[in-house]
Design an enzyme around this catalytic site. Structure first.
Site, short mmCIF file in Angstrom:
data_model
loop_
_atom_site.label_atom_id
_atom_site.label_comp_id
_atom_site.label_asym_id
_atom_site.label_seq_id
_atom_site.Cartn_x
_atom_site.Cartn_y
_atom_site.Cartn_z
CG HIS A 184 -8.12 22.26 12.51
ND1 HIS A 184 -8.92 21.41 13.23
CD2 HIS A 184 -8.88 23.36 12.23
CE1 HIS A 184 -10.12 21.95 13.38
NE2 HIS A 184 -10.12 23.14 12.79
CB CYS A 199 -11.33 24.30 15.93
SG CYS A 199 -11.96 25.48 14.71
#
Length: 489
Positions: free
Chosen positions: A435, A338
Site C-alpha cells: 500500500h 493487496c
C-alpha cells in the site's frame, strides 16, 4: 493531564474527521502538544501504527493516522483503540488496540461493546498523560439513541470521561437546522448538557444569508455557535476516511489518461489512488456496481479488499471479469494491490474459513499465482524498491494470505529486501502487497511515463501537509477558535 474536546456529528459524513485533523493542526500551530482520539471507528481504510512498548505494529483507522500527521506525531494504536473492519453486511473483524480481537455480527457486537470500554479507557489514559490537548472524534451521531445504552463512541464515552462536545452539522446536504434542533430534542438531559456548541460545515455562498438560521438554532437549543465554515476545497487533497466518499469521486472519464477502479463491496485502502488522482493529466474513475469498466481506460487498478473471495464473486456478478479480459486483449495495463493482487491470480484458498464459509474460489487468471489465506496477519511499515523502474518506495502492508506461483519469479518489487508480488510475462499486469505504491513521485513519473503522461512533479506527502495547513487557516479565519479551545477541559 491534558484537556480534551470532542467533535460529534448530526450524522455520518458531515466532515468530523477533516475538522478534527484541522483542529489538531491548528492547535499544533499554536504551540500545543496535541493528540487525536477516536474510541471506536468503522472503516476498511486502515493504517499501520506503533504499539507502545512492543516491537510490532497494529492497525488504526486511516483518519486517525492523518490526524496524527496533523499533530506532527507518530501514530499509535491508542489513538483508535477499537476498529471495526466490515467483512459482510452484518459482521466485522474487531481490532482492539491494534490487534485482531475476533469477529462478530452486528447484534453480537452490541453486547460486546461494554467489555471493550476497558481498552478504550486504557488508551484514553495513555494519550492524556502525554499531551496538552486531546481532540476526540465521535462516530456516526449521538442522535442514534437506540444505540445509547451500550455506546462507547459518542455520548457513552463523553459522559464517562466528562469531555465537552461540539456538534458538527452539514449544511450542504440540507436540513441542518432540523438536524441540530432535532438532536437537542431527542437527547436525554445527561447527554444534552455535554454539548457546549456547534459548527456549521460545508457552507457555500454568502454566510450572512444564514444569520436567521443561527438565530433559529439559538431559539431551539440555546447552544453557542462557534461559526460557519465554508466548503473546504483543501479537504479533497486529504485521504477519505471510508467508502462513503467514493460516490463523490467517480469522475467523468474524459481525462488524458483514464484509470478505472471497480468499487469492490469490501474495498479497502483506496486512498492508494490519491496520488494518481492528484496528477493533472490523470483521471481516476471509480466504477460502481452495475456499470461497465470504461473502454477508454488504459489502466485498471484492483484495489485492496477486506474480503477477497466475496469480492471476487461480486466482481463476476457485475460482469467486470469479461470487461477486464477485454481490456487486457486491447493491450491495457492492470495493477492489483493487496486483495486486488490476490484476485488477479488463478485461485484463492481459505482452508480455515477466515473470510467466511467459502473455502476456495477461482481467480481472474491474469497472473500465474495462487493465494492461501492464513491466520497470521502482516501489519508493518516497510521500505521497498521497484524492480522494474529501480526507484525506492515506502509504504505499508496490512494483509492476510501468502501468494506463490511461477509469476512471482518476476517480482514487482522488493519489500524490506525480500521479493514481493508478480509480473506477467509481457509486463502489462502486475500485483503486489504494498500500500502506498504511487506515493513515491519518481515511481509515478516513470510508470505514467510509459503511457506518455508527464507526471510525478509533486511530493504527495507535501500535498497532504499543505492541505492540513490550509484547513487550519480556514478554521482560524471562520471559527471562534479561542472560544472553541477554551471549552476544552
Amino acid at each position: 493531564m491534558a484537556k480534551a474536546i470532542m467533535l460529534q456529528g448530526t450524522g455520518s459524513d458531515v466532515g468530523k474527521s477533516v475538522l478534527v485533523a484541522g483542529l489538531c493542526r491548528l492547535a499544533r500551530n499554536r504551540g500545543m502538544n496535541v493528540r487525536p482520539f477516536k474510541p471506536q471507528n468503522m472503516s476498511n481504510n486502515a493504517a499501520v501504527a506503533a504499539i507502545p512498548g512492543e516491537a510490532g505494529a497494529g492497525e488504526i483507522g486511516r483518519a486517525q493516522w492523518l490526524q496524527a500527521l496533523a499533530c506532527g506525531v507518530e501514530p499509535t494504536v491508542h489513538m483508535n483503540p477499537v476498529l471495526l473492519k466490515p467483512q459482510s453486511d452484518t459482521g466485522s473483524q474487531i481490532i482492539v488496540q491494534g490487534k485482531v480481537f475476533g469477529t462478530a455480527r452486528a447484534a453480537d457486537y452490541q453486547v460486546l461493546k461494554p467489555k471493550l470500554m476497558d481498552a478504550v479507557m486504557d488508551s484514553w489514559g495513555r494519550l492524556k498523560a502525554e499531551a496538552d490537548l486531546v481532540v476526540v472524534e465521535g462516530a456516526g451521531s449521538p442522535a442514534e439513541i437506540n444505540l445509547r445504552p451500550r455506546d462507547i463512541a459518542n455520548m457513552g464515552f463523553a459522559t464517562k470521561v466528562d469531555v465537552p462536545v461540539v456538534l458538527v452539522g452539514d449544511i450542504h446536504r440540507g436540513g441542518v437546522i432540523a438536524s441540530i434542533a432535532g438532536t437537542h430534542l431527542i437527547l436525554p438531559e445527561e447527554d444534552r448538557r455535554m454539548i457546549c456548541g456547534y459548527i456549521i460545515n460545508k457552507f457555500r455562498g454568502d454566510v450572512s444569508l444564514f444569520s436567521d438560521g443561527i438565530a433559529a438554532i439559538q431559539r431551539f437549543t440555546g447552544w453557542q455557535s462557534f461559526g460557519v465554515l465554508p466548503w473546504l476545497s483543501a479537504a479533497s487533497r486529504l485521504p477519505a476516511e471510508d467508502s462513503v466518499a467514493i460516490e463523490r469521486m467517480k469522475g467523468m472519464g474524459t481525462g488524458k489518461l483514464i484509470v478505472a477502479v471497480p468499487i469492490l463491496g469490501r474495498i479497502s485502502n483506496f486512498d492508494d489512488l490519491d496520488p494518481l488522482s492528484a496528477e493533472d493529466d490523470v483521471e481516476v474513475v471509480f466504477v460502481p456496481p452495475g456499470e461497465r469498466l470504461p473502454e477508454a481506460a488504459r489502466l485498471v487498478i484492483l484495489p485492496g479488499s477486506k474480503s477477497t473471495i466475496a469480492d471476487l464473486a461480486a466482481f463476476r456478478a457485475n460482469g467486470w471479469n469479461a470487461d477486464l479480459l477485454a481490456h487486457r486483449a486491447r493491450g491495457g495495463a492492470i495493477i492489483g494491490i493487496c486483495g486486488g493482487y490476490q484476485m488477479l491470480g488463478r485461485r484463492v484458498f481459505d482452508p480455515q474459513g477466515i473470510e467466511g464459509n467459502v473455502r476456495e474460489a477461482e481467480g481472474l487468471g491474469l497472473l500465474d499465482v495462487e493465494t492461501v489465506m492464513e491466520p497470521e496477519k502482516t501489519v508493518r511499515d516497510v521500505a521497498a524498491h521497484s524492480s522494474v523502474f529501480d526507484v525506492p518506495l515506502r509504504g505499508y502492508e496490512i494483509h492476510l494470505g501468502r501468494t506463490t506461483g511461477p509469476d512471482t519469479a518476476r517480482p514487482a518489487l522488493t519489500i524490506n529486501g525480500a521479493p514481493d508480488g508478480a509480473v506477467s510475462t509481457d509486463g502489462m499486469v502486475f500485483g503486489c502487497y504494498l500500500h502506498g505504491l504511487f506515493e513515491a513521485a519518481e515511481f509515478r513519473r516513470k510508470y505514467l511515463g510509459t503511457m506518455g503522461i508527464d507526471a510525478g512533479k509533486a511530493d504527495h506527502r507535501a500535498v497532504v501537509e499543505a492541505a492540513l495547513d490550509d484547513i487550519a487557516t480556514e478554521m482560524e479565519r471562520h471559527l471562534d477558535c479561542d472560544a472553541l479551545l477554551a471549552t476544552a477541559r
